[in-house]
Design a protein around this motif. Structure first.
Motif, short mmCIF file in Angstrom:
data_model
loop_
_atom_site.label_atom_id
_atom_site.label_comp_id
_atom_site.label_asym_id
_atom_site.label_seq_id
_atom_site.Cartn_x
_atom_site.Cartn_y
_atom_site.Cartn_z
N LYS A 1 43.82 41.59 43.25
CA LYS A 1 42.54 41.85 42.58
C LYS A 1 41.89 40.59 41.98
O LYS A 1 40.75 40.66 41.54
CB LYS A 1 42.73 42.87 41.46
CG LYS A 1 43.07 44.25 41.96
CD LYS A 1 43.09 45.24 40.83
CE LYS A 1 43.37 46.62 41.38
NZ LYS A 1 43.32 47.64 40.34
N THR A 2 42.58 39.49 41.97
CA THR A 2 42.10 38.32 41.24
C THR A 2 41.81 37.15 42.18
O THR A 2 42.61 36.81 43.03
CB THR A 2 43.15 37.89 40.19
OG1 THR A 2 43.54 39.03 39.42
CG2 THR A 2 42.60 36.81 39.27
N ARG B 1 37.99 39.51 38.85
CA ARG B 1 39.06 40.50 38.93
C ARG B 1 38.65 41.74 39.72
O ARG B 1 39.34 42.75 39.68
CB ARG B 1 39.53 40.86 37.53
CG ARG B 1 40.28 39.70 36.87
CD ARG B 1 40.88 40.06 35.53
NE ARG B 1 41.83 39.05 35.09
CZ ARG B 1 41.51 37.85 34.63
NH1 ARG B 1 40.26 37.49 34.57
NH2 ARG B 1 42.44 37.00 34.25
#
Length: 150
Positions: free
Chosen positions: A143-144, A10
């Motif tokens: 973000k992942t 993440r």
């Protein structure tokens, strides 16, 4: 090193930690170069992983950029316990397997002192050694990332 399930990162730091842990568990291939193949779409985390991996090897992270236009960068690691050279290849611009062979690919993968990390390994097809470790990256959102170690 293989994990039972995909790993989720993440953050850049999370991907970096995975790279460090992967390196800590990496054993040399033995017969020839240790080859790590990173596959995944643009922006999926391959270069982020590579920079952290190189930093864990003791290389300066800012020296490790994606060699998209030069195809290959070589780094001396003569002080490393197992490897003398780290070779970072970005095969994105290659169109045929023969193009990697012009870079001395057969000699590169024959040398057990080489640690080779190749982005876009699908571009070199059958030239990729069968014992290459494959890591797949998938963009989930900004973000992942999903990372699968095979």
């Amino acid at each position: 090193m293989a994990y039972d399930a995909p790993m989720i990162s993440r953050s850049v730091e999370g991907t970096g930690k995975m790279a460090q842990e992967f390196l800590a568990g990496l054993t040399p291939a033995g017969n020839g170069a240790t080859v790590i193949a990173l596959s995944g779409d643009l922006g999926s985390g391959k270069t982020t992983f590579t920079k952290a991996f190189a930093a864990a090897l003791g290389l300066r992270e800012e020296d490790v950029t994606s060699p998209t236009f030069v195809i290959e960068k070589r780094f001396d690691m003569s002080g490393h316990a197992h490897f003398r050279r780290f070779i970072h290849i970005d095969a994105y611009r290659l169109e045929r397997t023969a193009e990697i062979e012009k870079l001395g690919w057969k000699e590169t993968i024959a040398d057990p002192a080489n640690l080779v990390l190749i982005e876009w390994p699908e571009k070199i097809g059958a030239a990729l050694p069968k014992d290459a470790v494959t890591i797949s990256f998938k963009f989930i959102d900004e973000k992942t990332r999903e990372i699968v170690f095979n």
